[in-house]
Write an enzyme that holds these catalytic residues in place. Structure first.
Site, PDB file in Angstrom:
ATOM      1  N   SER A 105       0.404  -1.458  -0.411  1.00  0.00           N
ATOM      2  CA  SER A 105       0.005  -0.127   0.190  1.00  0.00           C
ATOM      3  C   SER A 105       0.980   0.974  -0.157  1.00  0.00           C
ATOM      4  CB  SER A 105      -1.153  -0.569   1.290  1.00  0.00           C
ATOM      5  OG  SER A 105      -1.810   1.322   1.464  1.00  0.00           O
ATOM      6  N   TYR A 152      -2.913  -0.409  10.449  1.00  0.00           N
ATOM      7  CA  TYR A 152      -2.323  -1.123   9.287  1.00  0.00           C
ATOM      8  C   TYR A 152      -1.233  -0.214   8.620  1.00  0.00           C
ATOM      9  CZ  TYR A 152      -4.084  -1.753   4.735  1.00  0.00           C
ATOM     10  OH  TYR A 152      -4.574  -1.690   2.705  1.00  0.00           O
TER      11      TYR A 152
END
Length: 261
Positions: free
Chosen positions: A143, A156
């Protein structure tokens, strides 16, 4: 169909980016095992679509990525029924948005298990067969949050940064054995995961839905466009090609220019 005879295992692939990976690889002839949760009818429809695309096998595993024994069984089942895993894509992920001092510990642990720990267990399970064949492709979904951070996403961000380090380490370990290991790091892509975090972001930041999309999600992407699932799948296909064999240990951004800033 240059992947004919190859087997791909993709975690978190019943929808979104993972399903896009599965379709892209199946279209090149790979037998595919998908994994994840969701509506049984929709999952079966996807499995049948993959089988039709590849003219090879397509299976579904409901293995829970927080359970190491289920992960190992999934890898074993894939090898037994489709052939040993040639292409592993660690894509499973969840999100939770909260200030760190309010972050629920169970959510923290689930995010770490599903994103990072599951990648360890799958990689450990499939690398021996890749070494025997002298060929393998491992792709970890990162990501832009594997490179930069956003507030309220401590678990995350931490898990995705860890994935980048894991990728580099395994790439070095298998560099002379015909196996490449890379991270694909998408920017904001319109998926159920992204859509699902909008309400929490609205609440935490006191914004409307439109403001979250335009002023939070797309604000850091210079293109002002969501990344397309098909673009990510095409990048994964390229990394499986012989022309990409010198690309290993890389963290490849596909983020509309986010991390160029």
């Amino acid at each position: 169909m240059f992947l004919k005879g190859k087997t791909a295992l993709i975690t978190g692939s019943t929808s979104g980016i993972g399903a896009g990976y599965a379709k892209a690889l199946a279209a090149e002839g790979a037998a595919v095992m998908i994994n994840g949760f969701g509506d049984e009818g929709e999952i079966e429809a996807l499995r049948q679509e993959l089988e039709s695309l590849s003219n090879a096998g397509a299976l579904y595993s409901n293995a829970d990525m927080t359970k190491p024994e289920q992960i190992r069984q999934m890898c074993s089942d894939c090898a037994e029924e489709l052939g040993s895993v040639d292409i592993l894509i660690n894509n499973a992920g969840i999100q939770f948005v909260s200030p760190v001092d309010e972050f629920p510990e169970d959510k923290w642990n689930d995010i770490m298990d599903i994103i990072m720990n599951s990648a360890f267990h799958t990689t450990k399970a499939v690398v021996p067969a890749m070494k025997e064949k002298g060929w393998g492709r491992i792709i970890n979904t990162g990501s832009m949050h594997s490179k930069v951070a956003s507030p309220y996403k401590s678990a995350y961000n931490a898990a995705k940064h860890a994935i980048d380090g894991f990728t580099k380490t395994i790439a070095l370990e298998v560099a002379q054995q015909g196996i490449t290991v890379n991270t694909i790091s998408p920017g904001y892509t319109w998926t159920p995961l992204i859509e699902g975090q909008i309400p929490a972001t609205m609440e935490v930041r006191g914004l409307s839905r439109e403001e979250v999309i335009n002023d939070v999600l797309l604000a850091p992407q210079p293109t002002k466009e969501f990344v397309q699932i098909e673009q990510i799948g095409a990048l994964a296909v390229f990394l499986c090609k012989d022309e990409a064999r010198a690309i290993t240990g890389a963290n490849i951004s596909i983020d509309g220019g986010w991390t160029a800033q």
